[in-house]
Design an enzyme around this catalytic site. Structure first.
Site, mmCIF file in Angstrom:
data_model
loop_
_atom_site.group_PDB
_atom_site.id
_atom_site.type_symbol
_atom_site.label_atom_id
_atom_site.label_comp_id
_atom_site.label_asym_id
_atom_site.label_seq_id
_atom_site.Cartn_x
_atom_site.Cartn_y
_atom_site.Cartn_z
ATOM 1 N N SER A 254 29.971 44.839 42.785
ATOM 2 C CA SER A 254 31.055 44.162 42.072
ATOM 3 C C SER A 254 31.842 45.140 41.231
ATOM 4 O O SER A 254 31.336 46.175 40.812
ATOM 5 C CB SER A 254 30.484 43.064 41.174
ATOM 6 O OG SER A 254 29.847 43.661 40.048
ATOM 7 N N LYS A 255 33.073 44.764 41.000
ATOM 8 C CA LYS A 255 33.971 45.568 40.179
ATOM 9 C C LYS A 255 33.361 45.712 38.774
ATOM 10 O O LYS A 255 33.415 46.772 38.163
ATOM 11 C CB LYS A 255 35.316 44.821 40.112
ATOM 12 C CG LYS A 255 36.326 45.476 39.235
ATOM 13 C CD LYS A 255 37.410 46.113 40.055
ATOM 14 C CE LYS A 255 38.268 46.956 39.152
ATOM 15 N NZ LYS A 255 39.120 47.882 39.758
#
Ligand code: GLU
Length: 489
Positions: A254-255
Site C-alpha cells: 500500500s501507498k
C-alpha cells in the site's frame, strides 16, 4: 475477433499502483490470448478523491508499459479512456428503473443519522451496517422528510438471508452470505452521482464485458454486483480474482506503508525497463505452462492462461524484479538502451563524444547495471574533464613506488594503443605487466585509479578505448603527478 471483452477500471484516487498494473496486464493478456478487446475505463465517480493528476499518472503508466486499449472515445490518435463522470445521468436513469421494479428505494437518512447508527453499533460491538430503515417509510415520514428539504439517495435492497455464489476463474467456487454485505447499499448518492458498485455494473453491461478480472479485495463487491445484475435482469460476466500483492512480511502493498515503492512511475524514474516490469508482474502469480521465464508482452499474450494464475498471496520481490531488469538492460538493443539512458547522462551534452562513442560507453557499462539511473555514476568519469581521486586511493594505490612505474610505462605507450580495439588496448597493458613482473591489483589498480578514480569498473581495455588518447594521456599525467608528490613527502 472473439467476443471476449475485458477492462481495467482504475479509480483515479491515487497514482498507478503496481497491483493495478498487474491487473491491467492480466486483462490485457487475457484479451489478446483470446483475440478479444481490452478496454480502459476511469471510475471517477468519487468526486472528492478523484484527481486529474492521478488520471494522467495512470494513463501515462499504462502507456509506458504498452498496455494500450482497443476502444474508447476517438480523439484522433490513440483512444481516450472512457470516463464514468460523463455518464452520470445514465446511471440515475437505470437506478430509477430499479425503483420502478421494487429493488431500489429512496433513502432520506442524513450523514448525522448514519454516523449515529454506526456509533450505536460500535458501542454494542456489532458490525457496522445499514439497518434498512428507509425501506418501508410511512407516508407521514416521507412527507416530513420532503418538507424538511432532505434530498434522497437511492438504495438497493440486499435481501437477507441468502447465499450469493459464483464460479471464480481463479478461486473456484465462492459463496458469500448476503448478510455480510453491509445492508441495503447506496447506488446513487443524494448528489445524483452513482456509487462504484452501481456504475460498474451498468458499465460492464453497457460495454458488454464478458470477463471481469480484478483484485481479490473486490470479492464482496462482486457479491453485491451479482445482486444488481439480477435486479436488472441480466447475466453477470465471468469473474476472476487474483490474490493481492504483499511484501515479505505479508503486509498488503500500500501507498501508506510502502510509499513510492508501489508507484509504477517511480520505477520508470529509477530506470526500470517497461519490458522487465511487464515480464516480472506477469510472473508474480502466473507461470506459463511452457516453463519460460523471460518473455515479451507479445509472447505472454500467446501463453497466458487464467487457470494457471495462483490463488495464493503473491510477494512483490524487488530483488527478482531487479534480476529481470538487469537482464533487459543487457539484452535490449544498444540503440534502445542508449536512447533510454539519455535522461541519466546530463554530462554527455558538450562532452565531445559522438553518439557512436556514447553507444560504446553504454555497451561497456551496461552489464553492471541493475537500473538505468545507475548509469550516471557508472559513466561519470568518461565525461568529467578531470578525474577526482580520493585521498584514500592516493595514499593506498598511488603512493606505491611500483604504481608510478606502471603509470609511466602506460603513458609512454599511450600513443600506440589501438583505440578502436579494446582487447588490443588491454593486451598492451598486460605486456607492461609482464615486463614489470606485476599483475592483478598491482598492475590494474593504478591505471584504473588514474583513468576513472575508482579501482573497479568496466573492462580496462574498453575504458582506454572509449576514453581515447587525449583523455588517457592527460589522466595518466595527472595521476603521475600525485605519485611523485606522495613519494617525495
Ligand atoms: N475502480 C476499482 C478500483 O480501482 C476497480 C473496479 C473493478 O475492476 O471493477 O479498485
Amino acid at each position: 475477433m472473439s467476443n471476449v471483452r475485458v477492462r481495467i477500471a482504475p479509480s483515479p484516487t491515487g497514482t498507478l499502483h503496481v497491483g493495478t498494473a498487474r491487473t491491467a496486464l492480466y486483462n490485457y493478456l487475457y484479451a489478446k490470448r483470446h483475440g478479444g478487446t481490452f478496454i480502459m475505463r476511469l471510475e471517477d465517480t468519487d468526486e472528492e478523491r478523484s484527481k486529474e493528476e492521478h488520471t494522467q499518472d495512470i494513463l501515462a503508466g499504462l502507456k509506458w508499459l504498452e498496455l494500450t486499449w482497443d476502444e474508447g472515445p476517438d480523439i484522433g490518435g490513440p483512444y481516450a479512456p472512457y470516463r464514468q463522470m460523463e455518464k452520470i445521468d445514465h446511471y440515475e436513469k437505470v437506478a430509477n428503473q430499479l425503483i420502478t421494479n421494487g429493488t431500489a428505494y429512496f433513502c432520506y437518512c442524513t450523514q448525522d443519522e448514519l454516523a449515529r447508527l454506526k456509533e450505536e453499533q460500535k458501542a454494542a460491538s456489532k458490525a457496522a451496517r445499514y439497518d434498512n430503515r428507509c425501506r418501508h417509510l410511512s407516508e407521514a415520514k416521507l412527507t416530513q422528510f420532503e418538507k424538511e428539504g432532505r434530498i434522497p439517495a437511492i438504495r438497493f435492497r440486499v435481501d437477507e438471508p441468502r447465499i450469493v455464489s459464483w464460479h471464480d476463474g481463479i478461486k473456484g467456487e465462492i459463496e458469500i452470505s448476503s448478510s455480510d454485505l453491509g445492508g441495503d447499499m447506496v447506488i446513487v448518492k443524494s448528489t445524483g452521482v452513482a456509487t462504484y458498485n452501481f456504475a460498474v455494473v451498468v458499465d460492464d453491461i453497457d460495454m458488454k464485458m464478458t470477463h471481469v478480472i480484478r483484485g481479490e479485495d473486490h470479492i464482496h463487491n462482486t457479491a453485491k454486483q451479482i445482486l444488481i445484475y439480477e435486479a436488472l435482469g441480466t447475466t453477470p460476466p465471468e469473474f476472476a480474482h487474483p490474490a493481492l500483492l504483499f511484501d515479505e512480511q505479508r503486509r498488503k502493498l500500500s501507498k501508506r506503508l510502502h510509499g513510492e515503492a508501489v508507484h509504477i512511475d517511480n520505477y520508470r524514474k529509477l530506470g526500470y525497463m517497461p519490458e522487465a516490469i511487464v515480464n516480472y508482474l506477469a510472473q508474480v502469480s502466473w507461470s506459463p505452462a511452457e516453463g519460460k521465464e523471460i518473455f515479451s508482452l507479445e509472447e505472454g499474450c500467446k501463453m497466458f492462461d487464467l487457470s494457471r494464475v495462483s490463488k495464493s498471496p503473491a510477494v512483490f520481490d524487488v530483488q527478482r524484479l531487479n534480476w529481470f531488469n538487469s537482464h533487459y538492460i543487457r539484452d535490449l538493443s544498444l540503440a534502445i538502451i542508449t536512447d533510454r539512458a539519455m535522461p541519466y547522462l546530463p554530462l554527455f551534452e558538450g562532452s565531445g563524444y559522438t553518439r557512436a562513442d556514447l553507444e560504446k560507453i553504454v555497451s561497456c557499462v551496461r552489464d553492471g547495471l541493475t537500473t538505468l539511473s545507475e548509469i550516471t555514476e557508472a559513466t561519470r568519469f568518461f565525461f568529467e574533464p578531470k578525474v577526482e581521486i580520493s585521498d584514500e586511493l592516493k595514499d593506498t594505490v598511488l603512493a606505491k613506488e611500483q604504481s608510478a612505474k606502471v603509470l609511466k610505462q602506460v603513458l609512454d605507450i599511450s600513443s600506440n594503443f589501438p583505440y578502436a580495439d579494446p582487447a588490443g588496448c588491454k593486451a598492451l597493458v598486460d605486456n607492461i605487466g609482464k615486463e614489470l613482473g606485476l599483475k592483478g591489483k598491482d598492475l590494474y589498480w593504478p591505471i584504473r585509479t588514474a583513468l576513472s578514480g575508482k579501482v573497479q569498473g568496466p573492462d580496462l581495455g574498453s575504458m582506454i578505448a572509449n576514453l581515447g588518447e587525449a583523455r588517457v594521456k592527460a589522466r595518466l599525467e595527472a595521476a603521475l603527478g600525485f605519485c611523485q608528490s606522495k613519494q617525495t613527502v
